[in-house]
Design a protein around this motif. Structure first.
Motif, PDB file in Angstrom:
ATOM      1  N   MET A 190       0.823  -1.207   0.000  1.00  0.00           N
ATOM      2  CA  MET A 190       0.000   0.000   0.000  1.00  0.00           C
ATOM      3  C   MET A 190       0.859   1.259   0.000  1.00  0.00           C
ATOM      4  O   MET A 190       0.489   2.270  -0.605  1.00  0.00           O
ATOM      5  CB  MET A 190      -0.939   0.001   1.215  1.00  0.00           C
ATOM      6  N   LEU A 191       2.013   1.191   0.673  1.00  0.00           N
ATOM      7  CA  LEU A 191       2.943   2.319   0.629  1.00  0.00           C
ATOM      8  C   LEU A 191       3.604   2.436  -0.730  1.00  0.00           C
ATOM      9  O   LEU A 191       3.754   3.533  -1.280  1.00  0.00           O
ATOM     10  CB  LEU A 191       4.005   2.173   1.728  1.00  0.00           C
ATOM     11  N   LEU A 192       4.002   1.318  -1.304  1.00  0.00           N
ATOM     12  CA  LEU A 192       4.605   1.339  -2.635  1.00  0.00           C
ATOM     13  C   LEU A 192       3.661   1.976  -3.641  1.00  0.00           C
ATOM     14  O   LEU A 192       4.077   2.781  -4.488  1.00  0.00           O
ATOM     15  CB  LEU A 192       4.947  -0.088  -3.072  1.00  0.00           C
ATOM     16  N   LEU A 246      -3.959   0.973 -15.481  1.00  0.00           N
ATOM     17  CA  LEU A 246      -3.190   0.645 -14.288  1.00  0.00           C
ATOM     18  C   LEU A 246      -3.177   1.815 -13.312  1.00  0.00           C
ATOM     19  O   LEU A 246      -3.429   1.646 -12.113  1.00  0.00           O
ATOM     20  CB  LEU A 246      -1.767   0.256 -14.669  1.00  0.00           C
ATOM     21  N   SER A 247      -2.903   3.007 -13.793  1.00  0.00           N
ATOM     22  CA  SER A 247      -2.857   4.177 -12.909  1.00  0.00           C
ATOM     23  C   SER A 247      -4.229   4.474 -12.310  1.00  0.00           C
ATOM     24  O   SER A 247      -4.334   4.841 -11.129  1.00  0.00           O
ATOM     25  CB  SER A 247      -2.346   5.394 -13.672  1.00  0.00           C
ATOM     26  N   ALA A 248      -5.285   4.298 -13.099  1.00  0.00           N
ATOM     27  CA  ALA A 248      -6.640   4.537 -12.590  1.00  0.00           C
ATOM     28  C   ALA A 248      -6.991   3.539 -11.494  1.00  0.00           C
ATOM     29  O   ALA A 248      -7.632   3.879 -10.497  1.00  0.00           O
ATOM     30  CB  ALA A 248      -7.650   4.457 -13.731  1.00  0.00           C
ATOM     31  N   ALA A 249      -6.569   2.291 -11.660  1.00  0.00           N
ATOM     32  CA  ALA A 249      -6.838   1.280 -10.643  1.00  0.00           C
ATOM     33  C   ALA A 249      -6.059   1.564  -9.357  1.00  0.00           C
ATOM     34  O   ALA A 249      -6.575   1.395  -8.249  1.00  0.00           O
ATOM     35  CB  ALA A 249      -6.491  -0.103 -11.178  1.00  0.00           C
ATOM     36  N   LEU A 250      -4.820   2.016  -9.498  1.00  0.00           N
ATOM     37  CA  LEU A 250      -3.998   2.317  -8.322  1.00  0.00           C
ATOM     38  C   LEU A 250      -4.489   3.554  -7.577  1.00  0.00           C
ATOM     39  O   LEU A 250      -4.158   3.755  -6.400  1.00  0.00           O
ATOM     40  CB  LEU A 250      -2.540   2.527  -8.744  1.00  0.00           C
ATOM     41  N   ALA A 251      -5.283   4.374  -8.241  1.00  0.00           N
ATOM     42  CA  ALA A 251      -5.762   5.610  -7.611  1.00  0.00           C
ATOM     43  C   ALA A 251      -6.575   5.347  -6.355  1.00  0.00           C
ATOM     44  O   ALA A 251      -6.602   6.173  -5.439  1.00  0.00           O
ATOM     45  CB  ALA A 251      -6.598   6.410  -8.613  1.00  0.00           C
ATOM     46  N   ILE A 252      -7.224   4.195  -6.268  1.00  0.00           N
ATOM     47  CA  ILE A 252      -8.032   3.905  -5.086  1.00  0.00           C
ATOM     48  C   ILE A 252      -7.145   3.780  -3.853  1.00  0.00           C
ATOM     49  O   ILE A 252      -7.552   4.126  -2.742  1.00  0.00           O
ATOM     50  CB  ILE A 252      -8.877   2.629  -5.317  1.00  0.00           C
ATOM     51  N   TYR A 253      -5.916   3.329  -4.024  1.00  0.00           N
ATOM     52  CA  TYR A 253      -4.961   3.296  -2.916  1.00  0.00           C
ATOM     53  C   TYR A 253      -4.438   4.698  -2.621  1.00  0.00           C
ATOM     54  O   TYR A 253      -4.253   5.067  -1.455  1.00  0.00           O
ATOM     55  CB  TYR A 253      -3.789   2.381  -3.248  1.00  0.00           C
ATOM     56  N   ARG A 254      -4.176   5.460  -3.661  1.00  0.00           N
ATOM     57  CA  ARG A 254      -3.551   6.768  -3.481  1.00  0.00           C
ATOM     58  C   ARG A 254      -4.470   7.759  -2.774  1.00  0.00           C
ATOM     59  O   ARG A 254      -3.992   8.651  -2.069  1.00  0.00           O
ATOM     60  CB  ARG A 254      -3.094   7.291  -4.842  1.00  0.00           C
ATOM     61  N   LYS A 255      -5.766   7.609  -2.953  1.00  0.00           N
ATOM     62  CA  LYS A 255      -6.700   8.484  -2.251  1.00  0.00           C
ATOM     63  C   LYS A 255      -7.337   7.807  -1.046  1.00  0.00           C
ATOM     64  O   LYS A 255      -7.843   8.482  -0.145  1.00  0.00           O
ATOM     65  CB  LYS A 255      -7.804   8.951  -3.210  1.00  0.00           C
ATOM     66  N   GLY A 256      -7.308   6.458  -1.016  1.00  0.00           N
ATOM     67  CA  GLY A 256      -7.990   5.741   0.058  1.00  0.00           C
ATOM     68  C   GLY A 256      -7.139   5.402   1.260  1.00  0.00           C
ATOM     69  O   GLY A 256      -7.648   5.295   2.378  1.00  0.00           O
ATOM     70  N   VAL A 257      -5.838   5.217   1.051  1.00  0.00           N
ATOM     71  CA  VAL A 257      -4.941   4.896   2.170  1.00  0.00           C
ATOM     72  C   VAL A 257      -3.663   5.726   2.059  1.00  0.00           C
ATOM     73  O   VAL A 257      -2.581   5.198   1.816  1.00  0.00           O
ATOM     74  CB  VAL A 257      -4.603   3.388   2.242  1.00  0.00           C
ATOM     75  N   PRO A 258      -3.771   7.031   2.233  1.00  0.00           N
ATOM     76  CA  PRO A 258      -2.564   7.871   2.178  1.00  0.00           C
ATOM     77  C   PRO A 258      -1.604   7.492   3.295  1.00  0.00           C
ATOM     78  O   PRO A 258      -1.995   6.927   4.313  1.00  0.00           O
ATOM     79  CB  PRO A 258      -3.121   9.293   2.364  1.00  0.00           C
ATOM     80  N   PRO A 259      -0.322   7.786   3.120  1.00  0.00           N
ATOM     81  CA  PRO A 259       0.692   7.376   4.106  1.00  0.00           C
ATOM     82  C   PRO A 259       0.386   7.822   5.527  1.00  0.00           C
ATOM     83  O   PRO A 259       0.642   7.082   6.479  1.00  0.00           O
ATOM     84  CB  PRO A 259       1.972   8.035   3.576  1.00  0.00           C
ATOM     85  N   GLU A 260      -0.169   9.024   5.694  1.00  0.00           N
ATOM     86  CA  GLU A 260      -0.434   9.491   7.054  1.00  0.00           C
ATOM     87  C   GLU A 260      -1.465   8.607   7.760  1.00  0.00           C
ATOM     88  O   GLU A 260      -1.401   8.407   8.972  1.00  0.00           O
ATOM     89  CB  GLU A 260      -0.905  10.952   7.049  1.00  0.00           C
ATOM     90  N   TRP A 261      -2.402   8.044   6.981  1.00  0.00           N
ATOM     91  CA  TRP A 261      -3.368   7.124   7.599  1.00  0.00           C
ATOM     92  C   TRP A 261      -2.681   5.819   8.004  1.00  0.00           C
ATOM     93  O   TRP A 261      -2.922   5.291   9.084  1.00  0.00           O
ATOM     94  CB  TRP A 261      -4.511   6.833   6.632  1.00  0.00           C
ATOM     95  N   LEU A 262      -1.817   5.320   7.142  1.00  0.00           N
ATOM     96  CA  LEU A 262      -1.120   4.082   7.454  1.00  0.00           C
ATOM     97  C   LEU A 262      -0.235   4.226   8.687  1.00  0.00           C
ATOM     98  O   LEU A 262      -0.049   3.281   9.457  1.00  0.00           O
ATOM     99  CB  LEU A 262      -0.262   3.656   6.261  1.00  0.00           C
ATOM    100  N   LEU A 263       0.292   5.433   8.893  1.00  0.00           N
ATOM    101  CA  LEU A 263       1.241   5.631   9.977  1.00  0.00           C
ATOM    102  C   LEU A 263       0.583   5.972  11.308  1.00  0.00           C
ATOM    103  O   LEU A 263       0.979   5.476  12.354  1.00  0.00           O
ATOM    104  CB  LEU A 263       2.229   6.738   9.592  1.00  0.00           C
ATOM    105  N   ASN A 264      -0.457   6.828  11.277  1.00  0.00           N
ATOM    106  CA  ASN A 264      -0.992   7.271  12.570  1.00  0.00           C
ATOM    107  C   ASN A 264      -2.449   6.917  12.802  1.00  0.00           C
ATOM    108  O   ASN A 264      -2.978   7.135  13.892  1.00  0.00           O
ATOM    109  CB  ASN A 264      -0.796   8.790  12.744  1.00  0.00           C
ATOM    110  N   GLY A 265      -3.120   6.380  11.779  1.00  0.00           N
ATOM    111  CA  GLY A 265      -4.464   5.869  11.999  1.00  0.00           C
ATOM    112  C   GLY A 265      -5.522   6.907  12.286  1.00  0.00           C
ATOM    113  O   GLY A 265      -6.481   6.654  13.018  1.00  0.00           O
ATOM    114  N   ASP A 266      -5.400   8.092  11.716  1.00  0.00           N
ATOM    115  CA  ASP A 266      -6.419   9.117  11.907  1.00  0.00           C
ATOM    116  C   ASP A 266      -7.707   8.735  11.184  1.00  0.00           C
ATOM    117  O   ASP A 266      -7.727   7.901  10.285  1.00  0.00           O
ATOM    118  CB  ASP A 266      -5.924  10.464  11.377  1.00  0.00           C
ATOM    119  N   ALA A 267      -8.775   9.395  11.559  1.00  0.00           N
ATOM    120  CA  ALA A 267     -10.065   9.301  10.866  1.00  0.00           C
ATOM    121  C   ALA A 267     -10.644   7.889  10.874  1.00  0.00           C
ATOM    122  O   ALA A 267     -10.970   7.325   9.841  1.00  0.00           O
ATOM    123  CB  ALA A 267      -9.925   9.806   9.427  1.00  0.00           C
TER     124      ALA A 267
END
Length: 277
Positions: free
Chosen positions: A140-142, A184-205
């Protein structure tokens, strides 16, 4: 068929008659991943609505990354229900489709009879699942790195993506679709807007609890998700909760073990219909 929802065109497969069941796919799939369940649900007297999410399959693929905010996907699903005049629906989601179905149930609980979450549990359960889940979520980070992720997945004739999708029954079809760089880029967009790094790191929202009857299904061969990330969902459901474990089956359970998944869904839906009756 193609329908216009929220300013974009979505491909939606609608078939059968009876109570409505919406089937929501995840990454990197299309509505076709539900083909076994569609046939069985129609035969059992249900109408099925299976869309291609924005950015996937034959649906539109906006170029602007802001078009892929998670609320937009959920809004599309509600818009599809509106288009077909469906007041209340049984919701079934797999992978990202599970996360989106949960969001619809939270945003519009009056529109949802019940919810079946395949593979992916509540966001709060994912965050509290511990280090093992964070290790499994490395990709998800990649995927956040535009261009880099696309290059990594496609190099050497998609060797890395083929490895990620080792047990996917439709792997070759997925690879062929992803040869289009825009897809490919359109499919990956769901990760880029759905699990941004700050969410993965600190679990806000953290999302609010789910208030409709919910079934979670996890498979022991899932390389991406821990059992705790699903069982912990019970703590985020303020309604009847049911948990089912499928042993020896990988992530794409509805394709790998279609009969078992279909039987669980039919039993769950019948229980809701009986209670409603």
């Amino acid at each position: 068929m193609r329908i216009e929802v929220n300013g974009i065109a979505l491909e939606v497969q609608v078939s059968g008659e009876g109570p409505a069941v919406m089937l929501v796919h995840g990454f990197p799939d299309t509505h076709a991943c539900w083909r076994h369940q569609v046939a069985a649900l129609n035969a059992a007297g249900y109408q099925t609505i299976a869309p291609d999410l924005r950015g996937f399959g034959a649906s539109d693929k906006p170029e602007d990354l802001e078009s892929y905010k998670i609320a937009a996907y959920a809004g599309d699903l509600i818009g599809i229900l509106d288009q077909f005049g469906i007041d209340r629906v049984h919701l079934v989601g797999h992978d990202w489709g599970s996360a989106l179905a949960q969001l619809v149930a939270i945003m519009a609980p009056g529109r949802v009879i019940d919810l079946a979450c395949l593979s992916v549990g509540h966001r709060g359960a994912m965050l509290s699942a511990g280090w093992e889940q964070r290790e499994k979520s490395w990709y998800m980070l990649l995927f956040q790195f535009q261009g880099t992720a696309e290059q990594w997945l496609t190099q050497h004739d998609f060797s890395n993506m083929r490895q990620m999708l080792t047990e996917h029954p439709d792997r070759d079809e997925v690879i062929e679709r992803m040869r289009d760089p825009r897809a490919l880029s359109a499919a990956l967009a769901i990760y880029r807007k759905g699990v941004p790094p700050e969410w993965l790191l600190n679990g806000d929202a953290i999302l609010p609890p789910i208030s409709v009857p919910t079934m979670g299904v996890w498979s022991s061969g899932d390389r991406f998700l821990t059992e705790r990330s699903m069982t912990g969902t019970e703590e985020h459901v303020a309604a009847p909760w049911r948990y089912e474990r499928l042993d020896g089956i990988g992530h794409w359970m509805q394709l790998e073990a279609p009969g078992k998944v279909t039987d669980l869904l039919l039993d769950f839906l019948a229980s809701a219909e009986a209670q409603a009756g």
